[in-house]
Design a protein around this motif. Structure first.
Motif, short mmCIF file in Angstrom:
data_model
loop_
_atom_site.label_atom_id
_atom_site.label_comp_id
_atom_site.label_asym_id
_atom_site.label_seq_id
_atom_site.Cartn_x
_atom_site.Cartn_y
_atom_site.Cartn_z
N ALA A 1 -41.77 16.76 16.13
CA ALA A 1 -41.73 15.59 15.25
C ALA A 1 -41.40 16.05 13.84
O ALA A 1 -41.64 17.22 13.49
CB ALA A 1 -43.09 14.88 15.27
N PRO A 2 -40.84 15.18 13.00
CA PRO A 2 -40.63 15.57 11.60
C PRO A 2 -41.95 16.01 10.97
O PRO A 2 -43.01 15.49 11.30
CB PRO A 2 -40.11 14.27 10.96
CG PRO A 2 -39.49 13.51 12.09
CD PRO A 2 -40.35 13.82 13.29
N TYR A 3 -41.86 16.99 10.09
CA TYR A 3 -43.05 17.47 9.38
C TYR A 3 -43.32 16.56 8.19
O TYR A 3 -42.39 16.08 7.53
CB TYR A 3 -42.84 18.91 8.91
CG TYR A 3 -42.36 19.84 10.01
CD1 TYR A 3 -43.06 19.95 11.20
CD2 TYR A 3 -41.21 20.59 9.84
CE1 TYR A 3 -42.62 20.79 12.21
CE2 TYR A 3 -40.75 21.44 10.85
CZ TYR A 3 -41.46 21.54 12.03
OH TYR A 3 -41.01 22.37 13.03
N LEU A 4 -44.59 16.30 7.93
CA LEU A 4 -44.97 15.45 6.81
C LEU A 4 -44.94 16.24 5.51
O LEU A 4 -45.57 17.29 5.40
CB LEU A 4 -46.37 14.87 7.03
CG LEU A 4 -46.90 13.93 5.95
CD1 LEU A 4 -46.04 12.66 5.87
CD2 LEU A 4 -48.35 13.57 6.23
N GLU A 5 -44.21 15.74 4.55
CA GLU A 5 -44.02 16.44 3.27
C GLU A 5 -45.27 16.37 2.39
O GLU A 5 -45.82 15.30 2.16
CB GLU A 5 -42.83 15.85 2.51
CG GLU A 5 -42.60 16.44 1.13
CD GLU A 5 -41.50 15.71 0.38
OE1 GLU A 5 -40.32 15.98 0.67
OE2 GLU A 5 -41.82 14.86 -0.48
N VAL A 6 -45.69 17.53 1.90
CA VAL A 6 -46.74 17.63 0.88
C VAL A 6 -46.18 18.48 -0.25
O VAL A 6 -45.67 19.58 -0.02
CB VAL A 6 -48.03 18.27 1.44
CG1 VAL A 6 -49.04 18.49 0.32
CG2 VAL A 6 -48.63 17.39 2.52
N LEU A 7 -46.24 17.97 -1.47
CA LEU A 7 -45.70 18.69 -2.62
C LEU A 7 -46.80 19.52 -3.28
O LEU A 7 -47.85 18.99 -3.63
CB LEU A 7 -45.09 17.71 -3.63
CG LEU A 7 -43.94 16.85 -3.10
CD1 LEU A 7 -43.44 15.92 -4.20
CD2 LEU A 7 -42.80 17.73 -2.59
N LYS A 8 -46.54 20.80 -3.42
CA LYS A 8 -47.50 21.71 -4.06
C LYS A 8 -46.97 22.07 -5.43
O LYS A 8 -45.95 22.74 -5.56
CB LYS A 8 -47.67 22.96 -3.19
CG LYS A 8 -48.78 23.87 -3.65
CD LYS A 8 -48.98 24.99 -2.64
CE LYS A 8 -50.14 25.87 -3.03
NZ LYS A 8 -50.35 26.97 -2.04
N LEU A 9 -47.66 21.59 -6.46
CA LEU A 9 -47.20 21.81 -7.82
C LEU A 9 -47.28 23.28 -8.20
O LEU A 9 -48.23 23.98 -7.87
CB LEU A 9 -48.02 20.97 -8.80
CG LEU A 9 -47.98 19.45 -8.58
CD1 LEU A 9 -48.84 18.73 -9.61
CD2 LEU A 9 -46.54 18.94 -8.65
#
Length: 447
Positions: free
Chosen positions: A47-55
């Protein structure tokens, strides 16, 4: 099923399907059986991976982390174990602090003027790895077509922002790169760099690479030659170093300060870079703001708590962030990561800054309470006595009764609440994982 129960049954993280480990358990047996069959016949798709933004700090693009579904995490975990058996020499074994300790010991015996140091890093490392080349390298040892197909599909799955509509998910598919955050990400990147790492040892310099951070030292002539060679080798693989004029790479004598893995080497002193110190203070200050602004909400939500109990819980959780923690003999937290510094005056300054944050809290009479723990003591305890009682030791909690007592002290269970053993363990693990994730975020701020 063993892998699921061992690693993922109590995970609270959710992928794009918004299902966590507790929820997946209801359908685990059937889902894993289907996944196993599809992996073997070559029809499994991630499945597509869920995006998490790491500053990464002001002026820097955030790092994009992909969160797989629980089902995909199980498959990726098994793939990682499979690759580790085929490429045992590329399994990342050393934590960053181990590299720093070796560097510090080595450079302490080196001439400040005759030793030259190159510190640099690979630009957008994971994102620019060439997938066809990586799969070709993998194919030299991975003879199973099903495994190669599975790895290829794991690389091709897009990482998409939350709430992305299904028909738009393909827009986020990339032609190159290794998605970050997967169980296989680190070993795939290490395999891709194997021939480069081996070649750099032939230039008469000491060479270290930890993910995208590179450090080399030796004579002036050999360090410059090694830097030029590394540039050429990376370029042939679609990668690149920051130039010496960019400010992100430098070649200089050992007498000049340089940075590596969040540390700063200044002659005989090893300290921490300013931006990393600032991020720690901001992280701690956020806990104070959360206590001040959300106190009323917590009292309303948790009727069994009062202001005094909230103060106790706040101090316990703050102390844990200061000291770090130990679980399964792994050390977590900022002070655990920076255990190789010699700049102990910095710890005194940080302790003073944290104590000063209490001036904002009238609940504590605007002054630090006597029970506030210190970074300067945590430094020594984490290095030499992590199980001595000053550091939060989760390995000491071994029974259901101890888990329940811990949850009650932390305000996560009321005295009147009745829970089964399974519910106690699930709630305990969820809370502990939350705490450890926050500590790992403090560690991750060094990059």
């Amino acid at each position: 099923m063993f892998v699921f129960h061992e690693k993922f049954s109590d995970t609270s993280g959710k992928g794009i399907d918004r299902v966590n480990g507790f929820q997946f358990a209801l359908q685990a047996k059937n889902q894993i059986s289907i996944a196993s069959r599809k992996c073997l016949d070559g029809t499994y798709r991630f499945a597509p991976y869920l995006e998490v933004l790491k500053l990464k700090g002001r002026g820097k693009a955030p790092r994009i982390i992909g969160i797989p579904t629980v089902r995909d995490r199980i498959v990726l975990c098994q793939l990682n174990r499979y690759l580790a058996q085929l490429f045992p020499d590329r399994v990342p074994k050393n934590v960053a602090a181990t590299y720093v300790r070796r560097v510090a010991e080595d450079l302490s015996k080196s001439s400040q003027e005759d030793t030259w140091v190159c510190s640099t890093d690979i630009k957008t490392f994971y994102d620019t790895i060439q997938r066809p080349r990586l799969l070709n390298v993998l194919g030299k040892r991975v003879k199973s077509k099903s495994a190669i197909s599975l790895l290829s599909h794991a690389l091709q799955a897009p990482t998409v922002p939350k709430n992305t509509q299904r028909h738009r998910q393909s827009e986020f598919r990339e032609k190159n790169g290794v998605p970050q955050g997967l169980a296989i990400s680190n070993i795939l990147a290490s395999i891709y760099m194997q021939d480069v790492d081996e070649a750099m040892g032939k230039y008469g310099v000491t060479y270290y690479r930890y993910v995208d951070d590179v450090l080399m030292y030796g004579t002036h002539e050999k360090v410059h030659a090694a830097f030029s060679s590394l540039q050429r080798r990376l370029q042939r693989r679609g990668l690149g170093l920051h130039s010496l004029t960019s400010g992100k790479s430098q070649i200089a004598p050992l007498s000049k300060s340089f940075g590596y893995l969040g540390y700063v080497f200044q002659g005989e002193t090893i300290t921490v870079r300013d931006s990393t110190i600032e991020k720690l203070i901001q992280s701690i200050a956020a806990k104070f703001s959360d206590f001040r602004h959300n106190k009323a909400k917590r009292l309303e939500r948790f009727k069994y708590l009062n202001e005094e109990r909230l103060k106790e819980i706040f101090l316990l959780e703050l102390n844990e962030r200061i000291t770090g923690a130990v679980q399964e003999d792994k050390r977590y937290g900022w002070i655990a990561y920076f255990s190789q510094i010699t700049d102990l005056e910095l710890l005194h300054k940080l302790d003073s800054a944290i104590s000063g944050l209490f001036s904002r809290l009238h609940e504590f009479d605007n002054s630090a309470p006597p029970g506030l723990k210190k970074l300067r003591r945590s430094y020594w305890e984490m290095k030499f006595n992590p199980h001595g009682g000053y550091i939060r030791d989760y390995d000491a909690i071994t029974t259901i009764a101890q888990q329940l007592d811990f949850l009650r002290v932390r305000g996560r269970v009321s005295d009147e609440e009745t829970l089964t053993d399974e519910q106690i363990t699930a709630r305990y693990k969820k809370y502990v994982n939350h705490n450890l994730a926050a500590m790992q975020a403090d560690e991750g701020a060094v990059y």
